[in-house]
Design a protein around this motif. Structure first.
Motif, PDB file in Angstrom:
ATOM      1  N   LYS A   1       0.825  -1.209   0.000  1.00 57.82           N
ATOM      2  CA  LYS A   1       0.000   0.000   0.000  1.00 57.82           C
ATOM      3  C   LYS A   1       0.863   1.264   0.000  1.00 57.82           C
ATOM      4  O   LYS A   1       0.541   2.248  -0.677  1.00 57.82           O
ATOM      5  CB  LYS A   1      -0.938  -0.002   1.204  1.00 57.82           C
ATOM      6  N   LYS A   2       1.943   1.246   0.754  1.00 62.37           N
ATOM      7  CA  LYS A   2       2.816   2.416   0.780  1.00 62.37           C
ATOM      8  C   LYS A   2       3.489   2.617  -0.570  1.00 62.37           C
ATOM      9  O   LYS A   2       3.631   3.748  -1.047  1.00 62.37           O
ATOM     10  CB  LYS A   2       3.855   2.275   1.887  1.00 62.37           C
TER      11      LYS A   2
ATOM     12  N   TYR B   1       0.816   3.943  -2.869  1.00 55.63           N
ATOM     13  CA  TYR B   1       0.537   5.340  -2.524  1.00 55.63           C
ATOM     14  C   TYR B   1       1.572   6.264  -3.176  1.00 55.63           C
ATOM     15  O   TYR B   1       1.221   7.310  -3.732  1.00 55.63           O
ATOM     16  CB  TYR B   1       0.565   5.480  -1.003  1.00 55.63           C
TER      17      TYR B   1
ATOM     18  N   HIS C   1       0.777   8.926  -6.315  1.00 53.99           N
ATOM     19  CA  HIS C   1       1.009  10.353  -6.105  1.00 53.99           C
ATOM     20  C   HIS C   1       2.092  10.899  -7.026  1.00 53.99           C
ATOM     21  O   HIS C   1       2.045  12.078  -7.387  1.00 53.99           O
ATOM     22  CB  HIS C   1       1.357  10.616  -4.640  1.00 53.99           C
TER      23      HIS C   1
ATOM     24  N   GLN D   1      -3.702  10.069   2.191  1.00 54.77           N
ATOM     25  CA  GLN D   1      -3.303   8.767   2.713  1.00 54.77           C
ATOM     26  C   GLN D   1      -4.369   7.716   2.413  1.00 54.77           C
ATOM     27  O   GLN D   1      -5.546   8.036   2.242  1.00 54.77           O
ATOM     28  CB  GLN D   1      -3.049   8.865   4.219  1.00 54.77           C
ATOM     29  N   PRO D   2      -3.961   6.434   2.351  1.00 55.30           N
ATOM     30  CA  PRO D   2      -4.896   5.376   1.915  1.00 55.30           C
ATOM     31  C   PRO D   2      -6.179   5.306   2.726  1.00 55.30           C
ATOM     32  O   PRO D   2      -7.236   5.019   2.176  1.00 55.30           O
ATOM     33  CB  PRO D   2      -4.059   4.091   2.071  1.00 55.30           C
TER      34      PRO D   2
ATOM     35  N   SER E   1      -8.944   7.457   1.263  1.00 52.11           N
ATOM     36  CA  SER E   1      -9.161   7.418  -0.190  1.00 52.11           C
ATOM     37  C   SER E   1     -10.647   7.372  -0.531  1.00 52.11           C
ATOM     38  O   SER E   1     -11.078   7.904  -1.545  1.00 52.11           O
ATOM     39  CB  SER E   1      -8.435   6.204  -0.791  1.00 52.11           C
TER      40      SER E   1
END
Length: 1169
Positions: free
Chosen positions: A310-311, A314, A318, A918-919, A922
């Motif tokens: 996920k990071k 992300y 972006h 941030q997730p 979302s």
């Protein structure tokens, strides 16, 4: 020279930056004078780089011979450096970013230590023993349960990790190292048996691995055996020891049938691994491929792995959103010439330095999955192995640009790819829409217990249904699994993969059309491809798209830059075909053609919007009609208002005088010698009057259920036969007492009604989640010295407060404990930031989904602002010179103050936007929107003129109260009224999709703003109509909701189309059915009837209890009495037979004539086509 010991714990890849650094040192006169030769300087410079990277003199092992060859520098002892050179190297280091990794850690390995608790030999890198134990159990469990199916019946697993490489590559041996141990251990051989784990590696690696012995024993009961390879030893004897241990633990009697699993697809690299592979083949073992077993083992990720993905996603999303897209827009808008390779380099730097994309991740944890891919100009390759060439970005009309980005966090991969359309033709637009729909279908099919092949089948079904001619161009796969490897081979999303999707799997859903052909002579536009890719995490509840921050909607990827040029090409082509005469005609009427083509383009778009809007409205009405709207009842719950629970609570009787019981909120009236209590809420009005005999009268009128404005409540329905007291009057000789009683009753009633109104409003509030204060988790984002609107109640002096952004919402508070407002992120519908330009304030405005209480006020709009200028008045009246130094200095201070406030707000907004990106946020789709002043116009939305400004999602007016916030997505149509030649102003009416909601009318908009508003409405895909008069929208909407089928059958909103109605007879009486002026009456009655209507529609606010006694007398009359008086008045004016409807029509007619002006003296204009 000072001798120092350094530890060479990291290896430096000798890429472009490193070579440039060495060149700087080699050419340095200071270095030459210090070391005597440029060659020795090169060696020592290289060592110095290691010294700078490793962090100082403290962590040192020995000395390195400066005369040794470059290839043997690592691992030797050295003698360095003069501190002066060290200082200069540190300065030089600031200008470059070295690629540094642990030991043999390479670009496809893990560059970061885990947060483990055990470390080997005092080294800074440690192994997370808890994670090691858990995953070792998973490995042995999977091996035991799937030994035959996936592990090739192997009794031992031999994993050999090759030396590091500069190339980006994904190896299962490296992946197992990182998955199990947290790092990649190059040139290391691991052998797993049922009773032992063997490691063959160097002493340094053994010192790190020693800590896993106890954990391995506790977790699966195996012994860890270390085989230390000496520096000059080839390791042959150690390998023989491992083979003997495998034979000794064999469960098979015949040695030749013992199966050892290995990764068949990985060719041995380096002397150690080549020797190992050769000896393994000749060691009387049967070899089995364990690739499938490792793929299945890595397929389902735990929560730590999912978080890493996920990071990484992300960051990828972006970089695409905040770096790539703005860069492309700038290049195209300014027509710059930029190569694909240059865009690739800039994007790679943005990934490796996450702060460029506004992402707060540590740079040392970040790497790329592959060099970013940029393609355009007819040359497309949809594979991740594609490269960005040195050709310039091509962005002419009908061009396609493909961008793909892959980033890694702690070695876990993510991927996102987008296609951008520049002035797309019909084929490109249709193909992209189909691809987008197919891509969403593939993602939706990735649910637990579905087959992996269902994703591709879902995408294929969409293409076959919507564009069967494109099936041959569809990619043969919809993507793959992704994790430590960019492509997990066992999770290929093709039509043949029958594996089952499980929660915890992560997929790179990548779908595209390749080699599509368009009809054009331009070779760069003839061939094009489309590609979409997202990283998707499968959970038990839903399929989560973790790269959602980068939009793939058509409106966000399709750009239109030269519409007018396209329209010009059509007349040009016709002119060439028709010869000289046509060419001359085009030259003569060039300006007319351009203007007509622009208006024609807008007309065509509006016609398409009308078709879409009618279809959408028909579907919505067929599905149950518009929402129910606000059905809150105005009735009061009388059961809650109890003055006395029993007779004993009544106060002791005094003289037979009216008493006010403030404590119990009651009025005690003397009736037939007894004091009868009435709760003050049952009183409607109270008034006093004095006659000529000095007698004072007090008149009290009560609320009677069943009369207008007083609907039946619970009690009246419960006792239908009850008789209610309507009015009571008392006479007194004491005017002072009467005045005091009236004042006390009014004050008490006002207090009780305000309290009950606030309680009723609070009862309708939606329960909000509790604010999670940041605390020690992170420092809240803060903006100080703000004022709030609506203001808190109370009589005290208003004081500013501070707005803070916490975990799940904002908190505004002042120094007073009771002045605090919490705004949850989930309750924010729109957020606006409007810097001060021509206004006196800079503001943040939040428009909410559900009402909240600010003090004792219920509101959906909360605003925080600062006045950028002090409102001062110059005393003395003297006119100051424009060149007065004090005046100039004061203006400069005001400008500086305004700029500082705007910058503080901008910084707050930027940080909050990063937080919302941030997730976990979302799904809220939150981002501060900034109104576009250049599109603004003046109008009257309520009672006063204001400057109304569109934004990307709303139409707003945030300076004057009440605030105006209209969500564009909730608009059905817009009708521009009183539009015609000679009109200085026109009105704008907004019809909402919820037909139970009143339309919004913005009056008195200057006609000079008409074209700009049309252009804005057309650009935002809002259908607009024009009319010459104002329409009766309540009647129109009621007709639609009563009979929606007739509305649909008669063409929907096309009855508003002036172009269609103009073709009919101009004298038709029925053509304007929805218009208010529908009758012809004498103008002489208009003024009197208007005054009558004004009295009938008088608002309740105007009928307060503080009004004059005459008005109180009127309110006391029955409806029959009022009707008789109205009839008598009609007879006096000669209009006995007039009905209420007739009066309304006459008033509307008179109102219409007063707006349009006298029509008898002005001849009709010829219609302009």
């Amino acid at each position: 020279m000072i001798k120092a010991l350094i530890i060479l714990t990291r290896r430096l890849y000798f890429g472009l930056e490193a070579l440039a650094f060495i060149e700087i040192l080699r050419d340095s006169e200071f270095c030459r004078s210090l070391f005597g030769s440029s060659r020795k300087c090169e060696y020592l410079g290289l060592i110095s780089m290691f010294l700078v990277v490793s962090g100082g003199f403290e962590e040192c092992l020995g000395r390195l011979d400066p005369e040794c060859e470059l290839s043997t520098l690592i691992g030797f002892e050295c003698q360095v450096l003069d501190p002066r050179l060290f200082k200069s190297l540190c300065e030089v280091r600031k200008s470059y970013r070295p690629y540094t990794l642990l030991m043999g850690d390479q670009r496809n390995g893990s560059g970061q230590p885990s947060n483990g608790k055990a470390s080997g030999a005092g080294n800074a890198y440690s192994i997370d023993l808890d994670k090691f134990s858990t995953r070792l159990k998973s490995l042995y469990s999977h091996w035991n349960h799937n030994k035959v199916d996936m592990w090739g019946t192997s009794e031992a697993l031999a994993i050999a990790t090759p030396p590091p490489s500069d190339d980006l590559r994904y190896l299962k041996s490296s992946a197992l190292n990182i998955w199990l141990l947290g790092y990649e251990f190059p040139e290391t051989i691991m052998v797993f048996t049922k009773k032992q784990i063997h490691f063959l590696c160097s002493q340094k690696k053994v010192s790190l691995l020693e800590v896993v012995k106890k954990s391995a024993k506790d977790a699966v009961g195996v012994e860890v055996v270390m085989h230390v390879k000496a520096k000059n030893d080839d390791g042959s004897a150690l390998m023989d020891d491992i083979f003997r241990a495998i034979h000794d633990q064999s469960e098979v009697d015949v040695p030749d049938t013992q199966v050892v699993g290995y990764i068949a697809r990985e060719a041995p690299e380096g002397k150690l691994l080549e020797l190992w592979a050769d000896k393994l083949k000749n060691a009387n073992f049967q070899l089995g491929d364990i690739t499938g077993g490792l793929s299945d083992l890595f397929a389902v990720k735990d929560k730590d792995e999912v978080m890493c993905v996920k990071k990484a996603a992300y960051l990828s999303a972006h970089v695409m959103k905040k770096v790539v897209v703005p860069k492309l827009e700038n290049v195209i808008d300014e027509e710059k010439k930029v190569s694909h390779s240059l865009l690739m380099d800039e994007t790679e730097k943005a990934i490796l330095e996450p702060t460029r994309a506004g992402v707060k991740l540590k740079a040392e944890n970040i790497d790329i999955c592959y060099p970013p891919i940029f393609q355009s100009g007819g040359e497309f390759d949809l594979r991740p192995s594609a490269a960005s060439n040195d050709e310039s970005l091509y962005y002419d009309s009908a061009s396609v640009i493909i961008c793909a980005i892959g980033s890694r966090y702690n070695s876990y991969c993510s991927n996102v790819a987008r296609t951008f359309l520049i002035d797309a033709n019909h084929l490109q637009s249709k193909a992209y829409e189909v691809l987008l729909k197919a891509h969403e279908a593939a993602i939706s099919a990735l649910k637990p217990r579905n087959k992996v092949s269902a994703a591709y089948q879902a995408a294929l079904s969409v293409v076959e249904a919507d564009a069967p001619e494109l099936v041959a161009n569809l990619t043969k796969s919809a993507g793959t699994g992704i994790g430590l490897e960019f492509r997990e081979s066992g999770l290929n999303l093709n039509a043949k993969n029958d594996r089952v999707v499980k929660a915890g799997m992560v997929f790179n859903v990548s779908l595209g059309f390749q080699n599509l052909q368009t009809q054009t002579k331009n070779p760069k536009n003839q061939n094009f491809s489309l590609l979409l890719a997202d990283t998707v995490v499968v959970t038990d509840e839903k399929t989560e798209v973790v790269t959602l921050a980068s939009s793939k909607a058509v409106k966000d990827v399709a750009y239109s830059f030269n519409e007018e040029e396209e329209e010009e090409e059509k007349p040009k082509a016709k002119a060439e075909a028709n010869g000289t005469e046509a060419l001359m005609s085009k030259t003569t009427l060039r300006s007319d053609v351009n203007e007509i083509s622009k208006e024609e383009l807008r007309r065509q778009h509006q016609a398409e919007l009308a078709r879409q809007k009618n279809e959408e409205t028909a579907r919505r009405l067929a599905g149950g009609g518009p929402g129910a709207g606000d059905n809150r009842s105005s009735s009061k719950a009388s059961t809650e208002l109890v003055a006395y629970k029993n007779v004993n609570d009544l106060p002791p009787p005094r003289d037979l005088m009216i008493q006010i019981d403030q404590k119990n909120e009651a009025v005690l009236l003397p009736i037939y010698g007894s004091m009868v209590p009435f709760h003050v809420a049952t009183i409607r009005t109270v008034s006093s009057q004095q006659d000529t005999n000095r007698n004072c009268y007090i008149r009290i009128i009560f609320n009677v259920p069943g009369t207008p404005f007083n609907p039946h409540d619970v009690n009246s329905l419960k006792f239908p036969g009850a008789i209610f007291l309507k009015e009571v009057s008392f006479r007194s000789k004491d005017p002072r007492h009467i005045s005091e009683v009236v004042q006390l009753i009014k004050t008490l009633r006002r207090h009780v009604m305000a309290r009950e109104s606030e309680r009723a409003e609070r009862a309708t509030l939606v329960t909000q989640e509790k604010l999670q204060v940041a605390g020690n988790r992170f420092k809240p984002i803060r903006l100080s010295d703000l004022w709030i609107r609506p203001v808190f109640g109370g009589r005290g002096r208003k004081i500013p407060g501070t707005l803070e952004a916490h975990v799940n919402g904002f908190r505004f508070s002042t120094t007073r404990q009771d002045e605090r407002v919490d705004i949850m992120y989930a309750n924010i519908k729109h957020a606006f930031f409007q810097p001060a330009e021509n206004e006196m304030i800079t503001l943040l405005h939040f428009h909410l989904h559900n009402h909240i209480m600010v003090g004792n006020k219920k509101t959906k709009d909360v605003q925080f602002y600062i006045e950028v200028m002090d409102v001062v008045q110059t005393l003395g009246g003297g006119k100051r010179s424009a060149y007065d130094p004090d005046e100039i200095e004061e203006e400069q201070r005001e400008r500086d103050r305004k700029n500082k406030i705007n910058m503080d707000f901008q910084s707050f907004v930027t940080r909050v936007n990063d937080l919302w990106g941030q997730p976990q946020f979302s799904g809220l789709d939150l981002e501060f929107d900034q109104p576009l002043r250049e599109l603004g116009f003046h109008g009257v939305p309520f009672k006063s003129s204001a400057f109304i400004i569109p934004s990307s999602t709303c139409l707003v007016e945030l300076i004057e109260t009440p605030f105006l916030v209209v969500t564009l997505s909730e608009i059905e149509i817009v009708n521009l009224e009183r539009v015609g030649l000679g009109q200085k102003n026109f009105d704008l009416t907004v019809v909402f999709k919820d037909f139970k909601k009143d339309v919004l009318r913005i009056d008195s908009i200057p006609s000079t703003a008409l074209d700009g508003i049309k252009e804005w409405l057309d650009t935002t895909d809002i259908k607009y109509y024009e009319s010459r008069l104002n329409l009766n929208w309540r009647q129109i909407l009621k007709t639609i909701t009563d009979d929606p089928q007739s509305f649909i059958d008669e063409g929907g909103w096309e009855f508003l189309n002036l172009e269609a109605t103009d073709s009919e007879s101009e004298n038709s009486e029925d053509s304007d059915k929805g218009y208010e002026p529908s009758d012809v009456e004498p103008e002489s009655d208009s003024e009197d009837e208007a005054s009558d209507s004004e009295s009938l529609v008088e608002s309740e606010e105007d009928s307060e209890e503080d009004s004059e006694p005459d008005s109180e007398e009127e309110k006391g009359k029955t409806w029959e009495e009022l009707e008789r008086e109205a009839s008598n008045a009609d007879r006096e004016h000669g209009g006995e037979s007039d009905s209420e409807e007739d009066r309304k029509r006459r008033k509307a007619k008179a109102f219409g004539k007063s707006r349009a002006g006298p029509s008898s003296s002005v001849p009709k204009r010829t219609k302009l086509r």
